[in-house]
Design an enzyme around this catalytic site. Sequence first.
Site, PDB file in Angstrom:
ATOM      1  N   ARG A   1       0.836  -1.193   0.000  1.00 51.77           N
ATOM      2  CA  ARG A   1       0.000   0.000   0.000  1.00 51.77           C
ATOM      3  C   ARG A   1       0.875   1.248   0.000  1.00 51.77           C
ATOM      4  NH1 ARG A   1      -1.961   0.862   4.280  1.00 51.77           N
ATOM      5  NH2 ARG A   1      -1.234  -0.946   5.462  1.00 51.77           N
TER       6      ARG A   1
ATOM      7  N   TYR B   1      -1.675  -3.440  -6.955  1.00 54.58           N
ATOM      8  CA  TYR B   1      -1.435  -4.168  -5.707  1.00 54.58           C
ATOM      9  C   TYR B   1      -2.649  -4.096  -4.768  1.00 54.58           C
ATOM     10  CZ  TYR B   1      -0.246  -5.250  -1.010  1.00 54.58           C
ATOM     11  OH  TYR B   1      -0.308  -5.793   0.243  1.00 54.58           O
TER      12      TYR B   1
ATOM     13  N   GLY C   1      -4.403  -3.631  -1.539  1.00 51.46           N
ATOM     14  CA  GLY C   1      -5.164  -2.545  -0.940  1.00 51.46           C
ATOM     15  C   GLY C   1      -5.232  -1.283  -1.793  1.00 51.46           C
TER      16      GLY C   1
ATOM     17  N   LYS D   1      -9.847  -2.069   1.507  1.00 58.59           N
ATOM     18  CA  LYS D   1      -9.528  -0.975   2.412  1.00 58.59           C
ATOM     19  C   LYS D   1     -10.250   0.318   2.033  1.00 58.59           C
ATOM     20  CE  LYS D   1      -7.342  -3.529   5.126  1.00 58.59           C
ATOM     21  NZ  LYS D   1      -6.036  -4.025   5.079  1.00 58.59           N
TER      22      LYS D   1
ATOM     23  N   HIS E   1     -10.691  -2.461  11.497  1.00 56.91           N
ATOM     24  CA  HIS E   1      -9.630  -3.292  10.905  1.00 56.91           C
ATOM     25  C   HIS E   1      -9.407  -4.468  11.854  1.00 56.91           C
ATOM     26  CE1 HIS E   1      -5.234  -3.360   9.175  1.00 56.91           C
ATOM     27  NE2 HIS E   1      -6.009  -4.224   8.570  1.00 56.91           N
TER      28      HIS E   1
ATOM     29  N   SER F   1      -1.557  -3.610  10.233  1.00 57.58           N
ATOM     30  CA  SER F   1      -1.197  -4.465   9.104  1.00 57.58           C
ATOM     31  C   SER F   1       0.041  -5.301   9.432  1.00 57.58           C
ATOM     32  CB  SER F   1      -0.910  -3.605   7.872  1.00 57.58           C
ATOM     33  OG  SER F   1      -2.065  -2.871   7.547  1.00 57.58           O
TER      34      SER F   1
ATOM     35  N   CYS G   1       0.482  -7.588  11.626  1.00 57.55           N
ATOM     36  CA  CYS G   1       0.745  -7.756  13.054  1.00 57.55           C
ATOM     37  C   CYS G   1      -0.012  -8.933  13.654  1.00 57.55           C
ATOM     38  CB  CYS G   1       0.422  -6.479  13.805  1.00 57.55           C
ATOM     39  SG  CYS G   1       1.588  -5.159  13.429  1.00 57.55           S
TER      40      CYS G   1
ATOM     41  N   LYS H   1      -3.289 -10.611  12.526  1.00 56.31           N
ATOM     42  CA  LYS H   1      -4.737 -10.877  12.462  1.00 56.31           C
ATOM     43  C   LYS H   1      -5.039 -12.232  11.829  1.00 56.31           C
ATOM     44  CE  LYS H   1      -5.742  -7.043  10.377  1.00 56.31           C
ATOM     45  NZ  LYS H   1      -4.354  -6.551  10.416  1.00 56.31           N
ATOM     46  N   THR H   2      -4.444 -12.491  10.651  1.00 56.34           N
ATOM     47  CA  THR H   2      -4.740 -13.750   9.962  1.00 56.34           C
ATOM     48  C   THR H   2      -4.330 -14.929  10.841  1.00 56.34           C
ATOM     49  OG1 THR H   2      -4.439 -12.672   7.834  1.00 56.34           O
ATOM     50  CG2 THR H   2      -4.333 -15.083   7.855  1.00 56.34           C
TER      51      THR H   2
ATOM     52  N   ASP I   1      -9.577  -9.768   8.559  1.00 55.00           N
ATOM     53  CA  ASP I   1      -9.047  -8.414   8.333  1.00 55.00           C
ATOM     54  C   ASP I   1     -10.022  -7.287   8.666  1.00 55.00           C
ATOM     55  OD1 ASP I   1      -6.664  -6.997   7.392  1.00 55.00           O
ATOM     56  OD2 ASP I   1      -7.883  -6.305   5.716  1.00 55.00           O
TER      57      ASP I   1
ATOM     58  N   ASN J   1       6.359  -8.597   1.798  1.00 57.77           N
ATOM     59  CA  ASN J   1       4.902  -8.400   1.785  1.00 57.77           C
ATOM     60  C   ASN J   1       4.244  -9.269   0.713  1.00 57.77           C
ATOM     61  OD1 ASN J   1       2.498  -7.159   2.770  1.00 57.77           O
ATOM     62  ND2 ASN J   1       2.471  -5.813   0.965  1.00 57.77           N
TER      63      ASN J   1
ATOM     64  N   ARG K   1       1.942 -12.066  -0.809  1.00 55.70           N
ATOM     65  CA  ARG K   1       0.590 -12.341  -0.307  1.00 55.70           C
ATOM     66  C   ARG K   1      -0.040 -13.543  -0.994  1.00 55.70           C
ATOM     67  NH1 ARG K   1      -1.846  -8.723   3.786  1.00 55.70           N
ATOM     68  NH2 ARG K   1      -0.132  -7.277   4.145  1.00 55.70           N
TER      69      ARG K   1
ATOM     70  N   ARG L   1       2.624  -4.354  17.610  1.00 53.71           N
ATOM     71  CA  ARG L   1       3.934  -5.000  17.587  1.00 53.71           C
ATOM     72  C   ARG L   1       4.857  -4.129  18.419  1.00 53.71           C
ATOM     73  NH1 ARG L   1       6.503  -8.432  13.621  1.00 53.71           N
ATOM     74  NH2 ARG L   1       4.587  -8.802  12.465  1.00 53.71           N
TER      75      ARG L   1
ATOM     76  N   PHE M   1       1.364 -17.493  18.337  1.00 53.79           N
ATOM     77  CA  PHE M   1       0.611 -18.420  17.480  1.00 53.79           C
ATOM     78  C   PHE M   1      -0.352 -19.276  18.314  1.00 53.79           C
ATOM     79  CE2 PHE M   1       4.679 -17.339  15.442  1.00 53.79           C
ATOM     80  CZ  PHE M   1       4.173 -16.655  14.343  1.00 53.79           C
TER      81      PHE M   1
ATOM     82  N   GLU N   1      -0.067 -20.800  20.992  1.00 51.77           N
ATOM     83  CA  GLU N   1       0.012 -20.560  22.442  1.00 51.77           C
ATOM     84  C   GLU N   1      -0.821 -19.346  22.850  1.00 51.77           C
ATOM     85  OE1 GLU N   1       1.289 -22.720  24.300  1.00 51.77           O
ATOM     86  OE2 GLU N   1       2.767 -23.814  23.087  1.00 51.77           O
ATOM     87  N   ASN N   2      -1.208 -18.524  21.879  1.00 51.72           N
ATOM     88  CA  ASN N   2      -2.012 -17.345  22.214  1.00 51.72           C
ATOM     89  C   ASN N   2      -3.366 -17.730  22.814  1.00 51.72           C
ATOM     90  OD1 ASN N   2       0.025 -15.647  21.357  1.00 51.72           O
ATOM     91  ND2 ASN N   2      -0.788 -15.448  19.273  1.00 51.72           N
TER      92      ASN N   2
HETATM   93  P1  GTP Z   1      -2.475  -7.835   7.185  1.00 51.91           P
HETATM   94  O1  GTP Z   1      -2.978  -8.841   6.230  1.00 51.91           O
HETATM   95  O2  GTP Z   1      -1.415  -6.946   6.615  1.00 51.91           O
HETATM   96  O3  GTP Z   1      -3.556  -7.010   7.810  1.00 51.91           O
HETATM   97  O4  GTP Z   1      -1.669  -8.643   8.335  1.00 51.91           O
HETATM   98  P2  GTP Z   1      -2.191  -9.483   9.597  1.00 51.91           P
HETATM   99  O5  GTP Z   1      -2.489  -8.558  10.725  1.00 51.91           O
HETATM  100  O6  GTP Z   1      -3.248 -10.423   9.187  1.00 51.91           O
HETATM  101  O7  GTP Z   1      -0.851 -10.280  10.030  1.00 51.91           O
HETATM  102  P3  GTP Z   1      -0.476 -11.830   9.837  1.00 51.91           P
HETATM  103  O8  GTP Z   1      -1.333 -12.734  10.680  1.00 51.91           O
HETATM  104  O9  GTP Z   1      -0.405 -12.144   8.411  1.00 51.91           O
HETATM  105  O10 GTP Z   1       0.982 -11.853  10.467  1.00 51.91           O
HETATM  106  C1  GTP Z   1       2.010 -11.027   9.988  1.00 51.91           C
HETATM  107  C2  GTP Z   1       3.336 -11.519  10.463  1.00 51.91           C
HETATM  108  O11 GTP Z   1       3.356 -11.590  11.893  1.00 51.91           O
HETATM  109  C3  GTP Z   1       3.682 -12.924   9.970  1.00 51.91           C
HETATM  110  O12 GTP Z   1       5.030 -12.961   9.588  1.00 51.91           O
HETATM  111  C4  GTP Z   1       3.437 -13.794  11.158  1.00 51.91           C
HETATM  112  O13 GTP Z   1       4.228 -14.941  11.150  1.00 51.91           O
HETATM  113  C5  GTP Z   1       3.745 -12.871  12.330  1.00 51.91           C
HETATM  114  N1  GTP Z   1       2.939 -13.259  13.519  1.00 51.91           N
HETATM  115  C6  GTP Z   1       1.598 -13.438  13.551  1.00 51.91           C
HETATM  116  N2  GTP Z   1       1.185 -13.847  14.775  1.00 51.91           N
HETATM  117  C7  GTP Z   1       2.296 -13.916  15.539  1.00 51.91           C
HETATM  118  C8  GTP Z   1       2.540 -14.286  16.911  1.00 51.91           C
HETATM  119  O14 GTP Z   1       1.637 -14.645  17.679  1.00 51.91           O
HETATM  120  N3  GTP Z   1       3.824 -14.214  17.331  1.00 51.91           N
HETATM  121  C9  GTP Z   1       4.854 -13.832  16.503  1.00 51.91           C
HETATM  122  N4  GTP Z   1       6.072 -13.802  17.004  1.00 51.91           N
HETATM  123  N5  GTP Z   1       4.655 -13.496  15.216  1.00 51.91           N
HETATM  124  C10 GTP Z   1       3.407 -13.538  14.743  1.00 51.91           C
HETATM  125  C1  SPV Z   2      -3.148  -4.435   5.126  1.00 49.98           C
HETATM  126  O1  SPV Z   2      -2.133  -3.845   4.741  1.00 49.98           O
HETATM  127  O2  SPV Z   2      -3.750  -4.146   6.190  1.00 49.98           O
HETATM  128  C2  SPV Z   2      -3.694  -5.554   4.325  1.00 49.98           C
HETATM  129  C3  SPV Z   2      -3.214  -5.699   2.967  1.00 49.98           C
HETATM  130  O3  SPV Z   2      -4.578  -6.256   4.768  1.00 49.98           O
HETATM  131  S1  SPV Z   2      -3.991  -4.554   1.911  1.00 49.98           S
HETATM  132  O4  SPV Z   2      -5.201  -5.154   1.375  1.00 49.98           O
HETATM  133  O5  SPV Z   2      -3.075  -4.269   0.833  1.00 49.98           O
HETATM  134  O6  SPV Z   2      -4.346  -3.354   2.628  1.00 49.98           O
HETATM  135 MN    MN Z   3      -5.073  -5.875   6.958  1.00 48.70          MN
END
Ligand code: GTP
Ligand code: SPV
Ligand code: MN
Length: 605
Positions: free
Chosen positions: A80, A219, A221, A228, A248, A270, A272, A274-275, A295, A385, A387, A418, A511, A513-514
Site C-alpha cells: 500500500r 497491488y 489494498g 480498504k 480493521h 497491518s 501484526c 490478524k490472519t 481483516d 509483503n 501475499r 507489535r 501463534f 500458544e495465544n
Molecule cells: P495484514 O494482512 O497486513 O492485515 O496482516 P495481519 O495482521 O493479518 O498479520 P499476519 O497474521 O499475516 O501476520 C504477519 C506476520 O506476523 C507474519 O510474519 C506472522 O508470522 C507474524 N505473527 C503473527 N502472529 C504472531 C505471533 O503470535 N507471534 C509472533 N512472534 N509473530 C506472529
Molecule cells: C493491510 O495492509 O492491512 C492488508 C493488505 O490487509 S492490503 O489489502 O493491501 O491493505
Molecule cells: Mn489488513
Amino acid sequence: MTATSVTRTAPAHVPPALAQWVEEMASLTRPNSIVWCDGSDEERQGLIDRMIDAGTLTRLNPELRPNSYLARSNPSDVARVESRTFICTDEEDGAGPTNNWADPASMRETLHGLFDGAMKGRTMYVMPFAMGPVGGALTRYGVQVTDSPYVVLSTGVMTRMGAAPLAQIAAGAPWVPAAHTVGAPLEPGQEDVAWPCNDTKYIVQFPSTREIWSYGSAYGGNAILAKKAFALRIATALGHDEGWLAAHMLLMRVTDPEGRSRHVAAGFPSACGKTNFAMMRPAVDGWKVETLGDDISWIGPDSDGRLRAINPEAGFFGVAPGTSTDTNPVAMETLVSDTVFTNVALTDDGDVWWEGMTKEPPAHLIDWQGNDWTPESGTPAAHPNARFTVGAQHCPTIADNWDDPDGVVLDAIVFGGRRKTQIPLVAQAYDWKHGVLMGASLASEQTAAAEGPVGKLRRDPLAMLPFSGIHMADHFADWLRVGGQARDVPAVFHVNWFRRDAEGNILWPGFGENIRVLKWALGRLDGSATAERTPFGWLPGEGEIDYADAGVSDEQWRRLMALDAEGLAEEAEDMSEYLDGFGDRVPAELRSALHLRQRALDSES
Ligand code: GTP
Ligand code: SPV
Ligand code: MN
C-alpha cells in the site's frame, strides 16, 4: 461515436444511473471494450487463461498446488502507498491530521487528467460487488471498473462479485462507484507488460459523495477497492452517519472445553497477526478456534442493543512470509489449492516458497522478481509483503456462521500492536471507555505492508491509521457512542505478542500458544479468571496463565508482564500531546480516561 466497442452489453435491468456512470468512465478512459462481470467460473477461467498468455500469471504445478497461480508484480508495486492515499473531504479539517487531505475539486481535476485515455488498448471490466452476504441487512454494495484482469480475479475472491450483487443494485440498493486504472494505456501495436502500472499513484476517497478513484497500482489494498478503500475508508463515513463501526479487525469464534462458544474481534495493525490469530490452532487441548474473518469487521448494535459483527469480505489476502505448518497450519491447509500467490518464490518443481515456510530453504528458486536464487543470494526470495489470495470457503476452520447475514454477537474485543518493549502480553480494560483509550493509544513497529521504514514505532490508533475516511477523533467518538449506547458491551483487552528481552529475543511463543491469553480473557467474562488492577488495566492474577506449559520461564514471564510506570507515564504524556493535534474534536470521555491513567501512573512512579 467513440472508439469503444462494447463486447458485452450491459445486462438487462442495469439501473440507468449505473449504466450512465459506466458510460462516463468509458468515454473518459477510452478502453477497447467493456466487459460486465458476472462472477461465473467460466469468466474466472477465461481471465486466468488470458493472464497466463500475457505472462501475468504462472500456473503452479497442478499435482502440487492445483488450480493455483503465481503473479509477480512490478518491483515498485508491492505494498500500500500511504503517502499517495488521499481523503477528499470538503473541509481540510474533515479528514483530520492523520490523513492526507486534498481539495475535492482540484483532486477531481487531477484525476480526470490522469484517467483521460488511461484504458486505451485495454478492456474495462465492470464489477458489481457486495460487502457482506448478498441481500443481508448490514451488506453494502459497490461497483468497480478496472482495466486489470488481476484485480478482477482478486475481487472475485475477496468479495461476492457479479450477477447477484448486480441484482440487488438493480432492485434499488445504493452502491459506491469505484474507478480504477493501472494507468498504462497501450498505443496501437504496443506490446503489453506482465504487470502494467504507473510510477504515479493516487488512491483517493471522497467520503461525502462515497466515491473511490485509484490510479497507477494493481497491488492489493491500492487496487482491490472493495477492501480498504470501501470496507474501511468509505465505511467509516457510512458508519459515522448510520451508527456503526468499520474496524480493521479479524473475527473469530472460540469454543471452550465445556462447549461454550464466544465471538471475538481483534484489531492489530497491518502484518501484526490478524490472519494468524483468526486461524489459530490452539495449543491447549479442548479449545477450538473457528474463523469468520481475518481483516475487517463491521460492528453495530442489533435491535436488542447488543453489538454484532459481520466480516464483509469473502476471502483472505494474507501475508505469506512467516506462514508455516508450525506457525499457521490452518493457513497452510487453506492454501493447498485454488490460491493466487503474489510475489512469492517459485520452486524448481513448480510450487511456491517464502521465508519461514521451511527451516531449510530450497537449494534453488526463482525469486519474486523472476531471478535465479540460492541461499547464498543474500536477498529475500519472496518479497516481505508477498501475499496469498484465497476464498474463505477453502479455510478448514471457517465457522459455519461466517456468512450469517445477521452477524454474530461480540463477547470480546482485542487490540494489539507489535511492541518490542513496554507493553505487557495482555491487559483488560476497566470498562468500554478505557478500552477505547487502549485502542486509540495503539502504537506499533512498522511492517512491510506499506511503504516506509520497517521497525519504526508509530502511533496507529485502533489499527486504523491508514484506513479512516473520517477525522480520527470523530472515529474515536463513534467508538465511544456505539459502545455507550449498547447494552452488554463486549469486554476489551490489549495484547502484545512481540515483546522482547534485553538481548532481543522474543519472549512469548505466540501463534497457537495465544489461546492461553484468550482463555484468561474469556474467563474474565464470567468472573472465573482473576485479575489484578494496575494503572495499565487488569492484569492476569497469579497462576492464571499457565505460561510454563508454553515453555516460558518465570523470568521471561516477569519480563513479559512487567510494567514500567515511568515509561508508561511518558507514553501517556506522548498520547496526550498526540491528542492535542486533533484539536477540540477529541471526545471528553477519551481525555478523561487518559487523565485517569496518567494520575494512576504518576502515583506509582
Ligand atoms: P495484514 O494482512 O497486513 O492485515 O496482516 P495481519 O495482521 O493479518 O498479520 P499476519 O497474521 O499475516 O501476520 C504477519 C506476520 O506476523 C507474519 O510474519 C506472522 O508470522 C507474524 N505473527 C503473527 N502472529 C504472531 C505471533 O503470535 N507471534 C509472533 N512472534 N509473530 C506472529
Ligand atoms: C493491510 O495492509 O492491512 C492488508 C493488505 O490487509 S492490503 O489489502 O493491501 O491493505
Ligand atoms: Mn489488513
